[in-house]
Structures are given as C-alpha cells and as structure tokens.
Design a protein around this motif. Structure first.
Motif, PDB file in Angstrom:
ATOM      1  N   LEU A  78       0.766  -1.353  -0.145  1.00 45.55           N
ATOM      2  CA  LEU A  78      -0.019  -0.013   0.219  1.00 45.55           C
ATOM      3  C   LEU A  78       0.863   1.159   0.044  1.00 45.55           C
ATOM      4  CD1 LEU A  78      -2.838  -1.347   2.577  1.00 45.55           C
ATOM      5  CD2 LEU A  78      -2.966  -0.208   0.430  1.00 45.55           C
ATOM      6  N   ALA A  79       2.055   1.363   0.809  1.00 44.02           N
ATOM      7  CA  ALA A  79       2.918   2.520   0.920  1.00 44.02           C
ATOM      8  C   ALA A  79       3.544   2.633  -0.498  1.00 44.02           C
ATOM      9  CB  ALA A  79       3.714   2.222   1.990  1.00 44.02           C
ATOM     10  N   GLY A  80       3.975   1.754  -1.142  1.00 48.80           N
ATOM     11  CA  GLY A  80       4.619   1.752  -2.427  1.00 48.80           C
ATOM     12  C   GLY A  80       3.416   2.202  -3.335  1.00 48.80           C
ATOM     13  N   ALA A  81       2.140   1.763  -3.340  1.00 56.29           N
ATOM     14  CA  ALA A  81       1.253   2.123  -4.357  1.00 56.29           C
ATOM     15  C   ALA A  81       0.844   3.731  -4.030  1.00 56.29           C
ATOM     16  CB  ALA A  81      -0.017   1.432  -4.170  1.00 56.29           C
ATOM     17  N   ALA A  82       1.223   4.313  -2.872  1.00 49.20           N
ATOM     18  CA  ALA A  82       0.725   5.627  -2.676  1.00 49.20           C
ATOM     19  C   ALA A  82       2.054   6.609  -2.797  1.00 49.20           C
ATOM     20  CB  ALA A  82       0.312   5.722  -1.107  1.00 49.20           C
ATOM     21  N   GLY A  83       3.164   5.936  -3.146  1.00 47.25           N
ATOM     22  CA  GLY A  83       4.371   6.798  -2.952  1.00 47.25           C
ATOM     23  C   GLY A  83       4.784   7.459  -1.970  1.00 47.25           C
ATOM     24  N   ASP A  84       4.483   6.563  -0.871  1.00 44.40           N
ATOM     25  CA  ASP A  84       4.662   6.925   0.632  1.00 44.40           C
ATOM     26  C   ASP A  84       5.841   6.563   1.233  1.00 44.40           C
ATOM     27  OD1 ASP A  84       4.912   7.462   3.309  1.00 44.40           O
ATOM     28  OD2 ASP A  84       2.514   6.895   3.750  1.00 44.40           O
ATOM     29  N   HIS A  85       7.159   7.134   0.856  1.00 47.52           N
ATOM     30  CA  HIS A  85       8.263   6.503   1.397  1.00 47.52           C
ATOM     31  C   HIS A  85       8.155   6.403   2.858  1.00 47.52           C
ATOM     32  CE1 HIS A  85      10.126   7.474  -2.697  1.00 47.52           C
ATOM     33  NE2 HIS A  85      10.859   6.713  -2.257  1.00 47.52           N
ATOM     34  N   LEU A  86       7.936   7.343   3.723  1.00 48.15           N
ATOM     35  CA  LEU A  86       7.859   7.540   5.152  1.00 48.15           C
ATOM     36  C   LEU A  86       7.499   6.039   5.453  1.00 48.15           C
ATOM     37  CD1 LEU A  86       8.664   8.505   7.906  1.00 48.15           C
ATOM     38  CD2 LEU A  86       6.449   9.772   7.705  1.00 48.15           C
ATOM     39  N   THR A  87       6.422   5.663   5.368  1.00 43.97           N
ATOM     40  CA  THR A  87       5.575   4.299   5.830  1.00 43.97           C
ATOM     41  C   THR A  87       6.387   3.504   5.325  1.00 43.97           C
ATOM     42  OG1 THR A  87       3.478   5.611   6.141  1.00 43.97           O
ATOM     43  CG2 THR A  87       3.271   3.179   5.969  1.00 43.97           C
ATOM     44  N   TYR A  88       6.663   3.126   4.164  1.00 44.92           N
ATOM     45  CA  TYR A  88       7.492   2.272   3.475  1.00 44.92           C
ATOM     46  C   TYR A  88       8.770   2.036   4.380  1.00 44.92           C
ATOM     47  CZ  TYR A  88       9.414  -0.761  -0.178  1.00 44.92           C
ATOM     48  OH  TYR A  88       9.921  -1.835  -0.831  1.00 44.92           O
TER      49      TYR A  88
END
Length: 453
Positions: A246-256
C-alpha cells in the motif's frame, strides 16, 4: 506413484523425491540437523513436531510429511539456503502454485482482516510461520502493484474520510501503547475490514486515493506490530507485507521505510541477525532526504541489528550516527511515533549489551527509563524486565528485584504476549534465588499474575 505386486498383495511404490534430495544436499545438513531445524521452526509457532531423523530417508524416498509439518520443512530449508522454498520446489506439490499475475492487494487485505476477526480461524492464522527468507517487495517493484478494484459508482470519498481513518488509527495506537496489542488488535482488524477496505474500493480523486492508501498502510503497519506483540509473528509479517504494498502504491516513502524498519525490529527480536541487517539497511536506503530525527530512527535500528549480527565496527558507526542525528533533531518534535531520546538510549543499551558491555547496557536502559513518556506502559514492562534480567546477570539481585516490582506494578494493565514472556522469564530467573527474601517476595507476587496463554 505406481502399483506393484509383492507376495500376492498390491502396494504402492513411491517415486523418490529428487527435488527435496537436491535441497537437502545443498543445505549441507545431516539428517539430524534438518530435523532439529524443523523442530525449532515448529516451536516458534507452537506446532508439535514428533519426527526423528529416521523420517528424513522416508521423505527423500517420496513419503510426505504430515500437512502441518510441510511449511515447517520449507521454512527451515529457506532459512538455511537464504531464499524462499515453495512446496513445488521441495517436491511437496505436483505443480507450481498459480501466480495469478499481480496480487490483488485490496482483496488480500479483506481476506487477511476477515480471518483475523473470526475467532474460529484466528488460531490457525496466528500459527503462520515467520519466514526469514520471505520475499520483501522492493520500492521500484511495488509502485504499481495495487490492483484495480470494483468501484461502487454511488460511493465517493474525500479528505474527510481519510482524516477519519487516520484519527482512528492514532486512537488504536494510543490504546496499544497503554494496554498492549491483545487488547487493541481485534478493533484494528474490524476497522480494517469494515471501513478501510470499503474506502479503498470507493471512487476518489487520485490524490485522495494515494492519501487513503497511505493511511491504510499506516493501519496495516500498526496491526502488524500488535500481532507481533501477541507473538503472532507469521501474521505480523503478512500485515507488514500489505503495508509495504500500500505504501509503495501511494508513493509514501515514510511509511514504506518505517515498515521495513519494523520488520527489522521483529527479526532482531527473533534472533535473525542477518535478515535484521538487510531490512534495516533497506529501510535507510529507501528514505530520501531524511531529516535528523528520521536518520536517528533508522540508524538506531541499523546499529542494533549490526551488533546482534556481530559487526562491531558498523554497530558503533551507526549508533554514533544516530546520536549525532538526535542532537540535531528538535527536542519537542513528535515525528515518527515514540522515537525520542528514550528510544535512542534503548538502542545504545542494546548495542552495548550485544557487544559484551553489560554494565554499560544497564546504564543506558536506566537513562531510557528516566526519559520515557508515562503513556508507554507496555514498553515500560518489557524494558524494565530486561533491565532487571541484566542486573541479575552481573549479581545485582536486590536491584533487579526493585525493577521487577516496578514491572509487576504495570503488568496487570497490559495485554501483551511479549510482556507475558518477560514475567515468565522473571519467575524462571528468580527460582534459584528463593532463599533471598526480596527474590521470594517478587516471585510470590508475580506467580499468580502470570497469564496462561
């Protein structure tokens, strides 16, 4: 298999399992070493294992282990060989598992959360094996993995729904800190299935979809952490993997990055040093332009993992990096959850301990305790118990009893498998010292408190 006639009776001649034989030869293990490795995996998840080394030639000749034991064999081999081993690759299945193309993240999330909510399925789900050779999706591979889902044309969501999901996750996180994962995780799983999955299937703008995926990733990470707190390590790994998708799909580096770091924490906790290092380093590498507090957050875990893996030089370099970064961070900032000077001193203590400086480790853990915010009750139970264990190890029994009494002050208020483990370890450690009045008092106080799990 083929049928043959022997002394007037028809019996089955098994086909030798050449795939398993090749893996066994590659492992370099003896029969007894394979059996002991499989038994260790079984002990981690509470699956009884009653085979002895005489079973190995039967497996190589084509006899299948009992169905619950097969994943244990696969995991033991995967850990030894450093790569995932499928049932087909080990000769336990007639054909490869269907890939089905890219995974449907939302459908998988619904299945995972639904199983976690169902009491009749929870024990089976929780017995999943933590894999030290799990395939962890990399950032470049995960960006486009979220499947298109069936959209309800009558439902459209916006920023208010995302804000509500974020607020609920924060509320559950607060409950987890105060009362432990066993108390809060059922609520998290229900919210995931009944609210978050429905929202992910709704219509929204691209910006809102990405914000929602990011919020869902945060929630999966938290749910995975609570599963780990309950000692459901295989289940936690499944939630963490969904958080990465999900984090990768969102482009969310922080959560990843935060999720990869959490997976490294889990690996350290289970004693998988090399995997812990790989995950911690991957978390740091995936964090672009990290601020000082984030650098400290990641480098502290890198230091702990390196120390457990026996890399003294890298451990000391990383802990110095974390200390410098924390000095630069704003003292009042609340970013990245509970990573603060208390958490940093915990990591300093862990590095010192892994490198053989028990007295220094005690000093750092005592400082971490003084700096810790009162809300983190579950953390206080675990780390004060650790502090007591280390004091006892160098002969400071009565000081250890003071710390264990503080543990028992907090313990009734938390529902945590890892806290249960620490109280169980306390009783075991005190048993040889019951002639001492202080030790006897703590033992007698703690024994009726221990929960049977």
């Amino acid at each position: 298999m083929k049928a043959v006639k022997v002394q007037g009776a028809v019996m089955t001649a098994r086909t030798p399992n050449t795939a398993l034989a090749a893996l066994f030869e590659e492992s370099g293990w003896s029969r007894g070493q394979l059996i002991r490795a499989v038994a260790r995996v079984g002990a981690e998840v509470g699956i009884p294992f009653q085979y002895d080394e005489s079973a190995v030639p039967h497996w190589l000749a084509g006899s299948l282990p009992r169905k619950p034991v097969r994943p244990l064999v696969l995991e033991a081999l995967a850990r030894r060989l450093g790569r995932p081993i499928s049932a087909y690759a080990a000769g336990f299945a007639p054909s490869p598992e269907p890939s089905g193309g890219a995974p449907d993240t939302v459908a998988g999330l619904a299945d995972l959360g639904s199983a976690d909510m169902d009491p009749s399925r929870r024990s089976v789900l929780g017995a999943g094996v933590f894999s030290a050779a799990a395939v962890i999706p990399g950032w470049p591979d995960v960006r486009d993995r979220l499947e298109k889902v069936q959209v309800d044309p009558h439902t459209r969501i916006g920023r208010p729904e995302v804000a509500a999901i974020t607020a609920m996750t924060e509320h559950i996180s607060d409950l987890d800190d105060k009362f432990g994962g066993r108390m809060a995780r059922p609520m998290a799983a229900a919210f995931l299935v009944n609210t978050i999955v429905s929202a992910l299937r709704a219509t929204a703008s691209d910006d809102v979809k990405n914000a929602l995926r990011s919020a869902a990733a945060d929630h999966c990470y938290l749910t995975g952490y609570m599963a780990m707190d309950e000692r459901k390590d295989g289940l936690a790994q499944q939630y963490y993997t969904k958080a990465l998708e999900l984090a990768g799909a969102a482009g969310d580096h922080l959560t990843y990055c935060t999720t990869l770091r959490g997976m490294s924490v889990q690996a350290v906790d289970l004693g998988h040093g090399p995997l812990a290092v790989r995950l911690a380093d991957a978390a740091a590498a995936a964090s672009p332009q990290a601020g000082p507090r984030m650098v400290a957050f990641l480098a502290g875990q890198q230091a702990h993992a390196a120390a457990q893996d026996g890399d003294r030089v890298d451990a000391l370099l990383r802990i110095k990096e974390a200390e410098r970064a924390m000095d630069k961070a704003e003292s009042g900032a609340k970013a990245f959850g509970s990573y603060d000077p208390s958490a940093l001193n915990y990591h300093v203590g862990q590095v010192r301990y892994e490198l053989g400086d028990v007295a220094g480790a005690i000093e750092s853990l005592e400082l971490a305790d003084r700096l810790r915010e009162p809300a983190y009750r579950r953390t206080r139970v675990r780390y004060n118990a650790m502090l007591a264990e280390r004091k006892l190890a160098i002969g400071r029994l009565e000081e250890a009893c003071v710390d264990w009494n503080r543990v028992l002050d907090d313990y009734p208020h938390v529902q945590s498998g890892r806290c249960d483990d620490r109280v169980r370890a306390m009783l075991s450690a005190l048993r040889p010292h019951l002639a001492n009045t202080h030790a006897r008092e703590v033992f007698d106080r703690g024994r009726p408190m221990l929960r049977v799990t």
